[in-house]
Scaffold this motif. Structure first.
Motif, PDB file in Angstrom:
ATOM      1  N   SER A  53       0.817  -1.209   0.000  1.00 24.77           N
ATOM      2  CA  SER A  53       0.000   0.000   0.000  1.00 24.77           C
ATOM      3  C   SER A  53       0.854   1.265   0.000  1.00 24.77           C
ATOM      4  N   ALA A  97      -6.611   5.657   1.145  1.00 24.48           N
ATOM      5  CA  ALA A  97      -5.613   4.583   1.189  1.00 24.48           C
ATOM      6  C   ALA A  97      -4.761   4.685   2.449  1.00 24.48           C
ATOM      7  N   CYS A 100      -6.695   3.546   5.393  1.00 27.97           N
ATOM      8  CA  CYS A 100      -6.751   2.076   5.422  1.00 27.97           C
ATOM      9  C   CYS A 100      -5.465   1.486   5.994  1.00 27.97           C
ATOM     10  N   VAL A 101      -4.325   2.058   5.617  1.00 28.88           N
ATOM     11  CA  VAL A 101      -3.045   1.553   6.101  1.00 28.88           C
ATOM     12  C   VAL A 101      -2.956   1.686   7.624  1.00 28.88           C
ATOM     13  N   CYS A 124     -14.072   5.011   5.190  1.00 29.94           N
ATOM     14  CA  CYS A 124     -13.494   5.030   3.844  1.00 29.94           C
ATOM     15  C   CYS A 124     -14.504   5.532   2.818  1.00 29.94           C
ATOM     16  N   SER A 238      -4.021  -4.342   6.916  1.00 30.35           N
ATOM     17  CA  SER A 238      -3.544  -3.151   6.204  1.00 30.35           C
ATOM     18  C   SER A 238      -3.591  -3.377   4.700  1.00 30.35           C
ATOM     19  N   TYR A 241      -7.734  -4.108   3.709  1.00 27.59           N
ATOM     20  CA  TYR A 241      -8.475  -2.840   3.744  1.00 27.59           C
ATOM     21  C   TYR A 241      -8.110  -1.992   2.530  1.00 27.59           C
ATOM     22  N   PHE A 242      -6.801  -1.860   2.315  1.00 30.83           N
ATOM     23  CA  PHE A 242      -6.324  -1.002   1.233  1.00 30.83           C
ATOM     24  C   PHE A 242      -6.805  -1.497  -0.132  1.00 30.83           C
ATOM     25  N   ALA A 246      -9.235   0.461  -2.643  1.00 31.84           N
ATOM     26  CA  ALA A 246      -8.704   0.866  -3.944  1.00 31.84           C
ATOM     27  C   ALA A 246      -9.537   0.296  -5.090  1.00 31.84           C
TER      28      ALA A 246
END
Length: 354
Positions: A53, A97, A100-101, A124, A238, A241-242, A246
């Protein structure tokens, strides 16, 4: 040329950062041990998503700030942005993003229950909405134009549909993240499909937007050598989620390519829907972990992990190619219906083998 350079930049960054994430995960104690639903061998860090990510974010930032650093090179290499809101959407993509990380890292560190995870998904979606990454225009599958007319959907529908789209996609990716290399490979296939759509299948080539799936392709491929069975690192929350965020965002930014996303992710989406129906019937919570996902059932039936992963990739690639070959919206609807029938048969077959 710019697409190749940015792809290689994301690929190299992801490879290096993922390699560095392995000792980081061990040092922080963020590892998965065999037991319960986890039946891998050995202790494996779950920090690989950080490298993937961060590589994507850094590469997109390079593409954004290159005109300020080297205006002559940028004007020659980078395609012009034709949408006045493109920078706003790019900002929302990067902020989401990064969110999310951070949230995924905390989830991996403290093993959150399902409640905070849903909060992250809604957060998000709100970031995306504020950045105009919204489900405003939805193609009419039975004719020309959009559902709701040229002005698109009303705002009282835009918000809940956008939130549902992001939450559904992020949950699908999270549920799919069970076998080594599965999610990264499926995402890479989807990135290729989206990039081809934007460059060659759109009414007008979306050159500047096509950079995004190409960069994401590089990031996932840089991560994949460490994640394919036998895995040296897992992507963790991480990463899932990312990637979920995306994929949901690119499906909208790319000119409402939701049909392409749904076709490529069709089998995982059906698996989620199957669990939503089956678990309550069995008196189980939707949020509990388990080995009732399709890929786990196939693995427990004795099929080799690599064979399952490669089969998933092939299935997703087949329907991805269909989205590139089918121009008519009604044909795509028929393809989605056919995918649903095939997917339900696979799920029923796997269920009977238990």
């Amino acid at each position: 040329m710019v697409f190749v350079v940015l792809f290689l930049c994301a690929l190299l960054l992801s490879y290096v950062l993922t390699r560095l994430s392995i000792p980081l995960g061990i040092h922080l104690g963020m590892v998965d041990r065999p037991g319960g639903r986890r039946q891998h061998q050995g202790i494996i860090p779950r920090t690989g998503g950080l490298g993937m990510s961060v590589a994507f974010i850094l590469t997109v930032l390079i593409a954004i700030f290159l005109p300020l650093i080297a205006p002559g090179v940028a004007s020659e290499w980078l395609p012009p942005r034709n949408d006045v809101n493109e920078m706003r959407r790019l900002t929302a993509l990067l902020v989401g993003a990064a969110f999310c990380v951070v949230a995924g890292f905390l989830d991996d560190r403290f093993d959150w229950p399902s409640g905070p995870q849903y909060v992250v998904q809604i957060g998000c979606a709100v970031i995306a909405i504020l950045g105009l990454i919204i489900l405003k225009h939805v193609n009419n599958p039975f004719g020309e134009g959009f559902i709701g007319g040229p002005d698109g959907l009303p705002w009282w529908l835009v918000w809940p549909l956008t939130i549902l789209w992001f939450a559904g996609t992020m949950n699908t990716i999270n549920f799919l993240d069970g076998l080594s290399g599965l999610v990264a490979g499926v995402t890479a296939i989807l990135c290729i499909v989206l990039a081809v759509h934007m460059l060659f299948r759109a009414e007008e080539p979306q050159m500047s937007v096509a950079i995004l799936p190409i960069v994401l392709l590089g990031a996932t491929l840089g991560f994949l050598p460490f994640n394919f069975s036998p895995a040296k690192v897992f992507m963790g929350s991480s990463g899932s989620y990312f990637l979920g965020f995306a994929i949901a965002a690119l499906g909208i930014i790319g000119g409402a390519r939701m049909a392409a996303v749904m076709l490529v992710l069709g089998l995982p989406i059906l698996d989620v829907a199957w669990l939503i129906i089956q678990r309550p019937r069995q008196g189980r919570s939707l949020n509990e972990g388990g080995r009732d996902h399709l890929h786990f059932r196939l693995l427990d039936s004795g099929i080799n992990e690599r064979v399952i992963v490669l089969s998933y990739w092939g299935f997703c690639a087949l329907f991805g190619v269909m989205t590139l070959l089918l121009d008519d919206r009604l044909y795509k609807l028929f393809a989605l219906t056919g995918l649903g029938i095939i997917g339900l048969w696979v799920l029923y077959w796997a269920n009977q083998r238990e």
